[in-house]
Design a protein around this motif. Structure first.
Motif, PDB file in Angstrom:
ATOM      1  N   LEU A   1       0.879  -1.261   0.035  1.00  0.00           N
ATOM      2  CA  LEU A   1       0.052  -0.057   0.039  1.00  0.00           C
ATOM      3  C   LEU A   1       0.745   1.255  -0.138  1.00  0.00           C
ATOM      4  CD1 LEU A   1      -2.830  -1.110   2.426  1.00  0.00           C
ATOM      5  CD2 LEU A   1      -2.862  -0.879   0.060  1.00  0.00           C
ATOM      6  N   VAL A   2       2.015   1.173   0.501  1.00  0.00           N
ATOM      7  CA  VAL A   2       2.933   2.296   1.064  1.00  0.00           C
ATOM      8  C   VAL A   2       3.480   2.653  -0.660  1.00  0.00           C
ATOM      9  CG1 VAL A   2       4.890   3.361   1.934  1.00  0.00           C
ATOM     10  CG2 VAL A   2       3.282   2.239   3.221  1.00  0.00           C
ATOM     11  N   ARG A   3       3.908   1.651  -1.352  1.00  0.00           N
ATOM     12  CA  ARG A   3       4.357   1.536  -2.818  1.00  0.00           C
ATOM     13  C   ARG A   3       3.463   2.332  -3.492  1.00  0.00           C
ATOM     14  NH1 ARG A   3       6.560  -3.290  -1.594  1.00  0.00           N
ATOM     15  NH2 ARG A   3       5.000  -4.145  -3.052  1.00  0.00           N
ATOM     16  N   MET A   4       2.234   1.936  -3.354  1.00  0.00           N
ATOM     17  CA  MET A   4       1.052   2.081  -4.226  1.00  0.00           C
ATOM     18  C   MET A   4       0.793   3.703  -4.259  1.00  0.00           C
ATOM     19  SD  MET A   4       0.500  -0.234  -6.564  1.00  0.00           S
ATOM     20  CE  MET A   4       2.471  -0.456  -6.370  1.00  0.00           C
ATOM     21  N   ILE A   5       0.697   4.139  -2.960  1.00  0.00           N
ATOM     22  CA  ILE A   5       0.716   5.460  -2.576  1.00  0.00           C
ATOM     23  C   ILE A   5       1.598   6.421  -2.960  1.00  0.00           C
ATOM     24  CG2 ILE A   5       0.281   7.349  -0.764  1.00  0.00           C
ATOM     25  CD1 ILE A   5      -1.284   4.954   0.847  1.00  0.00           C
ATOM     26  N   ASP A   6       2.761   5.994  -2.869  1.00  0.00           N
ATOM     27  CA  ASP A   6       4.161   6.689  -3.257  1.00  0.00           C
ATOM     28  C   ASP A   6       3.896   6.860  -4.727  1.00  0.00           C
ATOM     29  OD1 ASP A   6       5.057   7.351  -0.818  1.00  0.00           O
ATOM     30  OD2 ASP A   6       6.490   5.486  -0.766  1.00  0.00           O
ATOM     31  N   LYS A   7       3.516   5.769  -5.402  1.00  0.00           N
ATOM     32  CA  LYS A   7       3.553   5.755  -6.926  1.00  0.00           C
ATOM     33  C   LYS A   7       2.760   6.382  -7.584  1.00  0.00           C
ATOM     34  CE  LYS A   7       4.443   2.564 -10.578  1.00  0.00           C
ATOM     35  NZ  LYS A   7       4.773   1.320 -11.123  1.00  0.00           N
ATOM     36  N   TYR A   8       1.351   6.455  -7.173  1.00  0.00           N
ATOM     37  CA  TYR A   8       0.140   6.878  -7.522  1.00  0.00           C
ATOM     38  C   TYR A   8      -0.460   8.111  -6.969  1.00  0.00           C
ATOM     39  CZ  TYR A   8       0.728   2.560 -10.570  1.00  0.00           C
ATOM     40  OH  TYR A   8       1.217   1.809 -11.412  1.00  0.00           O
ATOM     41  N   GLY A   9      -0.308   8.114  -5.644  1.00  0.00           N
ATOM     42  CA  GLY A   9      -1.060   9.183  -4.865  1.00  0.00           C
ATOM     43  C   GLY A   9      -1.208  10.573  -5.562  1.00  0.00           C
ATOM     44  N   GLU A  10      -0.178  11.138  -6.057  1.00  0.00           N
ATOM     45  CA  GLU A  10      -0.291  12.375  -6.485  1.00  0.00           C
ATOM     46  C   GLU A  10      -1.299  12.476  -7.636  1.00  0.00           C
ATOM     47  OE1 GLU A  10       3.144  14.574  -7.275  1.00  0.00           O
ATOM     48  OE2 GLU A  10       4.130  13.888  -5.457  1.00  0.00           O
ATOM     49  N   GLU A  11      -1.288  11.542  -8.526  1.00  0.00           N
ATOM     50  CA  GLU A  11      -2.231  11.496  -9.736  1.00  0.00           C
ATOM     51  C   GLU A  11      -3.650  11.170  -9.204  1.00  0.00           C
ATOM     52  OE1 GLU A  11      -2.655   8.460 -13.597  1.00  0.00           O
ATOM     53  OE2 GLU A  11      -0.902   8.250 -12.280  1.00  0.00           O
ATOM     54  N   VAL A  12      -3.801  10.391  -8.236  1.00  0.00           N
ATOM     55  CA  VAL A  12      -4.871  10.175  -7.739  1.00  0.00           C
ATOM     56  C   VAL A  12      -5.674  11.364  -7.180  1.00  0.00           C
ATOM     57  CG1 VAL A  12      -6.523   8.814  -6.005  1.00  0.00           C
ATOM     58  CG2 VAL A  12      -4.752   7.733  -7.464  1.00  0.00           C
ATOM     59  N   LEU A  13      -5.008  12.054  -6.543  1.00  0.00           N
ATOM     60  CA  LEU A  13      -5.395  13.364  -5.882  1.00  0.00           C
ATOM     61  C   LEU A  13      -5.813  14.416  -6.869  1.00  0.00           C
ATOM     62  CD1 LEU A  13      -2.761  13.765  -2.728  1.00  0.00           C
ATOM     63  CD2 LEU A  13      -5.481  13.133  -2.661  1.00  0.00           C
ATOM     64  N   ARG A  14      -5.067  14.427  -7.733  1.00  0.00           N
ATOM     65  CA  ARG A  14      -5.113  15.473  -8.893  1.00  0.00           C
ATOM     66  C   ARG A  14      -6.403  14.950  -9.630  1.00  0.00           C
ATOM     67  NH1 ARG A  14      -0.083  15.417 -10.591  1.00  0.00           N
ATOM     68  NH2 ARG A  14      -0.091  13.833 -11.830  1.00  0.00           N
ATOM     69  N   GLU A  15      -6.564  13.667 -10.143  1.00  0.00           N
ATOM     70  CA  GLU A  15      -7.962  13.290 -10.637  1.00  0.00           C
ATOM     71  C   GLU A  15      -9.186  13.604  -9.807  1.00  0.00           C
ATOM     72  OE1 GLU A  15      -7.644   9.149 -11.817  1.00  0.00           O
ATOM     73  OE2 GLU A  15      -5.941   9.774 -13.088  1.00  0.00           O
ATOM     74  N   LEU A  16      -9.111  13.387  -8.523  1.00  0.00           N
ATOM     75  CA  LEU A  16     -10.159  13.568  -7.599  1.00  0.00           C
ATOM     76  C   LEU A  16     -10.485  15.231  -7.653  1.00  0.00           C
ATOM     77  CD1 LEU A  16      -9.296  11.435  -4.515  1.00  0.00           C
ATOM     78  CD2 LEU A  16     -11.262  11.123  -6.244  1.00  0.00           C
TER      79      LEU A  16
END
Length: 41
Positions: free
Chosen positions: A14-29
């Motif tokens: 989960l930490v790796r996925m948040i590090d990798k995709y977190g900014e992109e997901v927040l931007r989309e939201l």
């Protein structure tokens, strides 16, 4: 003990996925939020 190892592996994933995709997901939201606000305005 086995449960603890599996839990830590899950957390690591989960930490790796948040590090990798977190900014992109927040931007989309944020974009979705702005689109909804524009439609209601």
């Amino acid at each position: 003990m086995q449960q603890n190892i599996e839990f830590e592996r899950c957390i690591d994933f989960l930490v790796r996925m948040i590090d990798k995709y977190g900014e992109e997901v927040l931007r989309e939201l944020e974009e979705e939020k702005q689109n909804k606000e524009e439609k209601t305005a």
